[in-house]
Design a protein around this motif. Structure first.
Motif, PDB file in Angstrom:
ATOM      1  N   ASN A   1      62.392  42.223  39.463  1.00  0.00           N
ATOM      2  CA  ASN A   1      62.098  43.292  40.423  1.00  0.00           C
ATOM      3  C   ASN A   1      62.536  42.896  41.828  1.00  0.00           C
ATOM      4  O   ASN A   1      63.042  43.733  42.595  1.00  0.00           O
ATOM      5  CB  ASN A   1      60.609  43.622  40.408  1.00  0.00           C
ATOM      6  CG  ASN A   1      60.209  44.489  39.222  1.00  0.00           C
ATOM      7  OD1 ASN A   1      60.906  45.436  38.887  1.00  0.00           O
ATOM      8  ND2 ASN A   1      59.093  44.175  38.588  1.00  0.00           N
TER       9      ASN A   1
ATOM     10  N   VAL B   1      66.340  43.346  41.954  1.00  0.00           N
ATOM     11  CA  VAL B   1      66.722  44.760  41.999  1.00  0.00           C
ATOM     12  C   VAL B   1      66.438  45.350  43.375  1.00  0.00           C
ATOM     13  O   VAL B   1      67.272  46.069  43.954  1.00  0.00           O
ATOM     14  CB  VAL B   1      65.984  45.547  40.892  1.00  0.00           C
ATOM     15  CG1 VAL B   1      66.175  47.057  41.090  1.00  0.00           C
ATOM     16  CG2 VAL B   1      66.489  45.126  39.517  1.00  0.00           C
ATOM     17  N   ASN B   2      65.273  45.044  43.933  1.00  0.00           N
ATOM     18  CA  ASN B   2      64.926  45.554  45.265  1.00  0.00           C
ATOM     19  C   ASN B   2      65.864  44.992  46.331  1.00  0.00           C
ATOM     20  O   ASN B   2      66.247  45.694  47.276  1.00  0.00           O
ATOM     21  CB  ASN B   2      63.476  45.205  45.606  1.00  0.00           C
ATOM     22  CG  ASN B   2      62.473  45.927  44.724  1.00  0.00           C
ATOM     23  OD1 ASN B   2      62.780  46.971  44.148  1.00  0.00           O
ATOM     24  ND2 ASN B   2      61.273  45.380  44.605  1.00  0.00           N
TER      25      ASN B   2
ATOM     26  N   GLU C   1      69.319  46.597  46.112  1.00  0.00           N
ATOM     27  CA  GLU C   1      69.218  47.994  46.553  1.00  0.00           C
ATOM     28  C   GLU C   1      69.159  48.057  48.076  1.00  0.00           C
ATOM     29  O   GLU C   1      69.854  48.881  48.702  1.00  0.00           O
ATOM     30  CB  GLU C   1      67.977  48.642  45.950  1.00  0.00           C
ATOM     31  CG  GLU C   1      67.839  50.116  46.298  1.00  0.00           C
ATOM     32  CD  GLU C   1      66.620  50.757  45.661  1.00  0.00           C
ATOM     33  OE1 GLU C   1      66.648  51.989  45.446  1.00  0.00           O
ATOM     34  OE2 GLU C   1      65.628  50.027  45.395  1.00  0.00           O
TER      35      GLU C   1
ATOM     36  N   LEU D   1      65.589  48.469  34.953  1.00  0.00           N
ATOM     37  CA  LEU D   1      66.139  49.704  35.514  1.00  0.00           C
ATOM     38  C   LEU D   1      65.571  50.931  34.814  1.00  0.00           C
ATOM     39  O   LEU D   1      65.232  51.939  35.453  1.00  0.00           O
ATOM     40  CB  LEU D   1      67.663  49.700  35.392  1.00  0.00           C
ATOM     41  CG  LEU D   1      68.438  48.709  36.259  1.00  0.00           C
ATOM     42  CD1 LEU D   1      69.928  48.892  36.048  1.00  0.00           C
ATOM     43  CD2 LEU D   1      68.094  48.867  37.730  1.00  0.00           C
TER      44      LEU D   1
ATOM     45  N   LYS E   1      62.061  51.661  35.779  1.00  0.00           N
ATOM     46  CA  LYS E   1      61.975  52.208  37.129  1.00  0.00           C
ATOM     47  C   LYS E   1      62.588  53.608  37.230  1.00  0.00           C
ATOM     48  O   LYS E   1      62.647  54.182  38.313  1.00  0.00           O
ATOM     49  CB  LYS E   1      62.687  51.264  38.109  1.00  0.00           C
ATOM     50  CG  LYS E   1      61.933  49.984  38.424  1.00  0.00           C
ATOM     51  CD  LYS E   1      62.763  49.101  39.365  1.00  0.00           C
ATOM     52  CE  LYS E   1      61.956  47.921  39.896  1.00  0.00           C
ATOM     53  NZ  LYS E   1      60.964  48.345  40.907  1.00  0.00           N
ATOM     54  N   ASN E   2      63.082  54.120  36.084  1.00  0.00           N
ATOM     55  CA  ASN E   2      63.733  55.440  36.063  1.00  0.00           C
ATOM     56  C   ASN E   2      64.909  55.513  37.030  1.00  0.00           C
ATOM     57  O   ASN E   2      65.077  56.496  37.763  1.00  0.00           O
ATOM     58  CB  ASN E   2      62.707  56.548  36.387  1.00  0.00           C
ATOM     59  CG  ASN E   2      61.653  56.681  35.310  1.00  0.00           C
ATOM     60  OD1 ASN E   2      61.961  56.646  34.124  1.00  0.00           O
ATOM     61  ND2 ASN E   2      60.400  56.833  35.729  1.00  0.00           N
ATOM     62  N   TYR E   3      65.706  54.438  37.018  1.00  0.00           N
ATOM     63  CA  TYR E   3      66.858  54.383  37.907  1.00  0.00           C
ATOM     64  C   TYR E   3      68.126  54.950  37.267  1.00  0.00           C
ATOM     65  O   TYR E   3      69.203  54.860  37.841  1.00  0.00           O
ATOM     66  CB  TYR E   3      67.124  52.925  38.313  1.00  0.00           C
ATOM     67  CG  TYR E   3      66.332  52.464  39.512  1.00  0.00           C
ATOM     68  CD1 TYR E   3      66.044  53.335  40.554  1.00  0.00           C
ATOM     69  CD2 TYR E   3      65.889  51.154  39.602  1.00  0.00           C
ATOM     70  CE1 TYR E   3      65.327  52.894  41.661  1.00  0.00           C
ATOM     71  CE2 TYR E   3      65.172  50.708  40.698  1.00  0.00           C
ATOM     72  CZ  TYR E   3      64.896  51.586  41.729  1.00  0.00           C
ATOM     73  OH  TYR E   3      64.188  51.156  42.828  1.00  0.00           O
TER      74      TYR E   3
ATOM     75  N   THR F   1      71.215  56.978  39.109  1.00  0.00           N
ATOM     76  CA  THR F   1      71.110  56.761  40.556  1.00  0.00           C
ATOM     77  C   THR F   1      72.216  55.798  40.974  1.00  0.00           C
ATOM     78  O   THR F   1      72.921  55.230  40.136  1.00  0.00           O
ATOM     79  CB  THR F   1      69.747  56.162  40.928  1.00  0.00           C
ATOM     80  OG1 THR F   1      69.646  54.850  40.343  1.00  0.00           O
ATOM     81  CG2 THR F   1      68.602  57.030  40.414  1.00  0.00           C
ATOM     82  N   GLN F   2      72.358  55.591  42.266  1.00  0.00           N
ATOM     83  CA  GLN F   2      73.408  54.709  42.748  1.00  0.00           C
ATOM     84  C   GLN F   2      73.230  53.282  42.243  1.00  0.00           C
ATOM     85  O   GLN F   2      74.185  52.631  41.831  1.00  0.00           O
ATOM     86  CB  GLN F   2      73.438  54.704  44.283  1.00  0.00           C
ATOM     87  CG  GLN F   2      74.470  53.752  44.892  1.00  0.00           C
ATOM     88  CD  GLN F   2      75.883  54.025  44.418  1.00  0.00           C
ATOM     89  OE1 GLN F   2      76.297  55.178  44.314  1.00  0.00           O
ATOM     90  NE2 GLN F   2      76.622  52.962  44.108  1.00  0.00           N
ATOM     91  N   ILE F   3      72.000  52.798  42.246  1.00  0.00           N
ATOM     92  CA  ILE F   3      71.761  51.412  41.832  1.00  0.00           C
ATOM     93  C   ILE F   3      72.061  51.212  40.336  1.00  0.00           C
ATOM     94  O   ILE F   3      72.383  50.103  39.896  1.00  0.00           O
ATOM     95  CB  ILE F   3      70.310  50.981  42.161  1.00  0.00           C
ATOM     96  CG1 ILE F   3      70.205  49.456  42.093  1.00  0.00           C
ATOM     97  CG2 ILE F   3      69.315  51.651  41.225  1.00  0.00           C
ATOM     98  CD1 ILE F   3      68.899  48.924  42.618  1.00  0.00           C
ATOM     99  N   TRP F   4      71.996  52.285  39.566  1.00  0.00           N
ATOM    100  CA  TRP F   4      72.358  52.242  38.140  1.00  0.00           C
ATOM    101  C   TRP F   4      73.785  51.713  37.962  1.00  0.00           C
ATOM    102  O   TRP F   4      74.095  51.035  36.988  1.00  0.00           O
ATOM    103  CB  TRP F   4      72.231  53.657  37.590  1.00  0.00           C
ATOM    104  CG  TRP F   4      72.427  53.844  36.116  1.00  0.00           C
ATOM    105  CD1 TRP F   4      73.436  54.556  35.530  1.00  0.00           C
ATOM    106  CD2 TRP F   4      71.596  53.381  35.052  1.00  0.00           C
ATOM    107  NE1 TRP F   4      73.280  54.560  34.169  1.00  0.00           N
ATOM    108  CE2 TRP F   4      72.160  53.840  33.839  1.00  0.00           C
ATOM    109  CE3 TRP F   4      70.433  52.606  34.986  1.00  0.00           C
ATOM    110  CZ2 TRP F   4      71.603  53.566  32.592  1.00  0.00           C
ATOM    111  CZ3 TRP F   4      69.883  52.328  33.749  1.00  0.00           C
ATOM    112  CH2 TRP F   4      70.463  52.796  32.574  1.00  0.00           C
TER     113      TRP F   4
END
Length: 470
Positions: free
Chosen positions: A214, A217-218, A221, A250, A253-255, A258-261
Motif C-alpha cells: 500500500n 502504491v500510494n 500515485e 489494485l 482498491k478498485n483501481y 484508473t490512471q494508476i492501473w
C-alpha cells in the motif's frame, strides 16, 4: 583508431562484482561428491532443483507433448516455421491461468496483457526501455539482486538510486526511505521514472507486507511514476504470511480503469517456480496497451521458441499436475530451508526470518574483524578459498550494512548441503578458537600453514593437492 563502440568498453555490466567473481572461482574448482569432493560448493546460484522428478514424471506420461504431436499426429513442421511473435495463444492462456493459480485465484489476468520474453532478465530490461530514457532513474530497495546492475542499466543507460533499508526493522521498506531516495535522485538531477521491487524479495527471501504494498502504491500515485513488481519467486512461498501480488492490492482498491492501473507492471518467469531457467520463459504483464504494444515489438529480439511454448502450454493446462507440483514443491522448499537454518544455527549463525525463495539472508556480522565492507570481503574470501563455499556477500547486493550474505539451498542435494554445513561449522569453530587464544585475525589468515590447517579440518587430512587461487 577506435573501431569498437563505447558499449564494448562500458563497465556498467557489473561482471566485476563479487557476485560474479564468486561464480568464476566456483567454475575453476566445482565440487563433485565423487570426482572432486574438495571443490567449491555452489551456494550462490538461486536455482530450484528440488522437483525435477515431478516434471520428468509428467513428461513420461505425456509423450505427445514431448514428441510435438497433437492427437498422435506430428505438428513439428507447424511449430518449426515462423510464428506470430506475440506468442502461441494456447500458451499465453495457460500461463495467465497458472499465474492466477499461484496468486490464490484472487486476481484475474488477461492473456492479451502478457508479453513473452526470453526470461525475466529480458522482461526487466524491456520495461526499462519502455518506461524510461537514458539518464532517468529507478528506485530500488536494498539489498537487491546483483544482476539488476546488468539487467536494468547496462544497455538502457538507466540509473539506479537505492532505497536504503536496514536490519533494524528486518529490511522493510518505509515511507521515509522512499522519500529520501527520491530526494537523492533530485539532488543528482535525475528524473525518477519509477520504483522496482522484487516480491518475494531476492535476496531477503521475504514477501512484501500489505503495508509495504500500500505504501508503494500510494507513493507512485503521489509522484506520478511507475511501479515494477518482479514476482519471479511468487510460487515459492512456503510459510506464512501468504504471497500478495500488487495486482491484488489494485483490485482491492478498485483501481481498475484508473490512471494508476496503467502505472503498475509485473515481471514473471517460469525459471524459479518450475525450475526451468534453461527454457528461457519470462513475461511482462501490463494493463497499459502502449507498453504491451511496444514491449511486444521489442520481444522480437528475444523470443520464446514455439516448441517450448507448445510443450509448456500442455503442462500448465494440466490443472491436476500444476496443483500437485506447486504444493509439493513448497513442502520440499520448506524442508530444505529448515535444513539450512538448522545447520547454520549449529554453527552459531542466524538468518533473517524468511518465508519464500531459494535462499536465506545470513547474518555473519559477528565474524567480522571490523564493521566494514573490507572485513566482509575478508570473510567472503576465506569462505570461498579456505572453506570452499561460494556465497554472495551483502555488498554485491548493495546492502548498507556489512556482514550479511545470501546463501542458496535449493540447487544441490541434501548430502551436499550437509557437507556445506559441516564445513561452515568447522570454519566458525576455528575462528572462535583463534580469537579465544588471542591471535591476531589478519596474521592468522595471512599464514599459509594455518590456512592449510583449517583446510585439513574441513576436508580431511588428504588436502595436500588442493590449490589456492588468490
Amino acid at each position: 583508431m577506435k573501431l569498437l563502440s563505447k558499449k564494448v568498453k562500458c563497465n556498467a555490466h557489473g561482471q566485476d562484482s563479487s557476485y560474479f567473481l564468486g561464480w568464476q572461482e566456483y567454475e575453476k574448482n566445482p565440487y563433485n561428491e565423487v570426482r572432486n569432493p574438495r571443490g567449491i560448493i555452489q551456494m550462490g546460484l538461486a536455482e530450484n532443483q528440488l522437483s525435477f522428478d515431478l516434471l520428468e514424471s509428467w513428461l513420461a506420461q505425456n509423450p505427445d507433448a514431448v514428441g510435438f504431436k497433437k492427437n498422435g499426429e506430428s505438428i513439428l513442421k507447424e511449430l518449426a516455421l515462423h510464428q506470430d511473435y506475440r506468442g502461441l495463444p494456447a500458451f499465453k492462456n495457460a500461463l495467465a491461468e497458472f499465474m492466477e493459480e499461484i496468486r490464490g485465484n484472487k486476481v484475474r489476468l488477461k492473456s492479451e496483457n502478457l508479453v513473452l520474453t526470453a526470461g525475466a532478465t529480458s522482461a526487466n530490461e524491456t520495461l526499462m526501455f519502455c518506461l524510461a530514457d537514458p539518464g532517468n532513474a529507478f528506485l530500488l530497495p536494498t539489498p537487491y539482486y546483483p544482476g539488476f546492475d546488468r539487467d536494468l542499466k547496462w544497455r538502457t543507460e538507466i540509473q539506479i538510486v537505492p532505497i536504503q533499508c536496514n536490519s533494524s526493522n528486518g529490511f522493510r521498506i518505509t515511507g521515509s526511505a522512499l522519500e529520501e531516495a527520491y530526494k537523492e535522485a533530485e539532488r543528482r538531477n535525475l528524473k525518477v521514472k519509477g520504483v522496482l521491487v522484487t516480491n518475494p524479495s531476492n535476496p531477503l527471501g521475504i514477501t512484501l507486507s500489505l503495508h509495504e504494498l500500500n505504501l508503494l502504491v500510494n507513493f507512485i500515485e503521489a509522484k506520478g511514476i511507475h511501479l515494477i513488481s518482479d514476482e519471479i519467486y511468487s510460487g515459492l512461498v512456503f510459510n506464512s504470511p501468504d504471497f500478495v501480488s500488487v495486482m491484488e492490492v489494485l483490485m482491492n482498491k478498485n483501481y481498475m480503469n484508473t490512471q494508476i492501473w496503467n502505472q503498475i507492471h509485473i515481471v514473471y518467469s517460469l525459471s524459479k517456480d518450475l525450475g526451468i531457467p534453461g527454457f528461457r520463459v519470462g513475461a511482462i504483464y501490463s494493463n497499459d496497451k502502449e507498453v504491451v504494444s511496444a514491449a511486444t515489438k521489442m520481444s522480437s529480439f528475444g523470443l520464446v521458441s514455439s516448441q517450448t511454448q507448445y510443450l509448456l502450454s500442455a503442462m500448465l493446462s494440466d490443472k491436476k499436475f500444476t496443483k500437485t507440483y506447486v504444493s509439493e514443491n513448497r513442502k520440499r522448499l520448506k524442508h530444505r530451508q529448515e535444513m539450512l537454518i538448522r545447520g547454520l544455527r549449529n554453527a552459531g549463525i542466524r538468518c533473517l526470518e524468511s518465508n519464500a525463495g531459494l535462499f536465506c539472508w545470513v547474518d555473519m556480522r559477528h565474524l567480522l574483524s571490523s564493521n566494514t565492507f573490507e572485513a566482509e570481503m575478508e570473510i567472503w574470501k576465506k569462505i570461498i578459498y579456505e572453506v570452499g563455499l561460494n556465497i554472495s556477500p551483502g555488498s554485491s547486493c548493495h546492502c548498507a550494512e556489512p556482514g550479511w550474505f545470501r546463501v542458496c539451498f535449493a540447487n544441490m542435494s541434501e548430502e551436499t548441503l550437509n557437507c556445506a554445513m559441516q564445513r561452515i561449522k568447522v570454519f566458525v569453530n576455528s575462528e572462535c578458537k583463534t580469537n579465544v587464544n588471542g591471535s591476531n585475525r589478519n596474521q592468522f589468515w595471512n599464514k599459509n600453514s594455518r590456512r592449510k590447517s583449517l583446510a585439513n579440518w574441513v576436508f580431511g587430512q588428504s588436502f595436500h593437492d588442493y590449490k589456492y587461487e588468490r
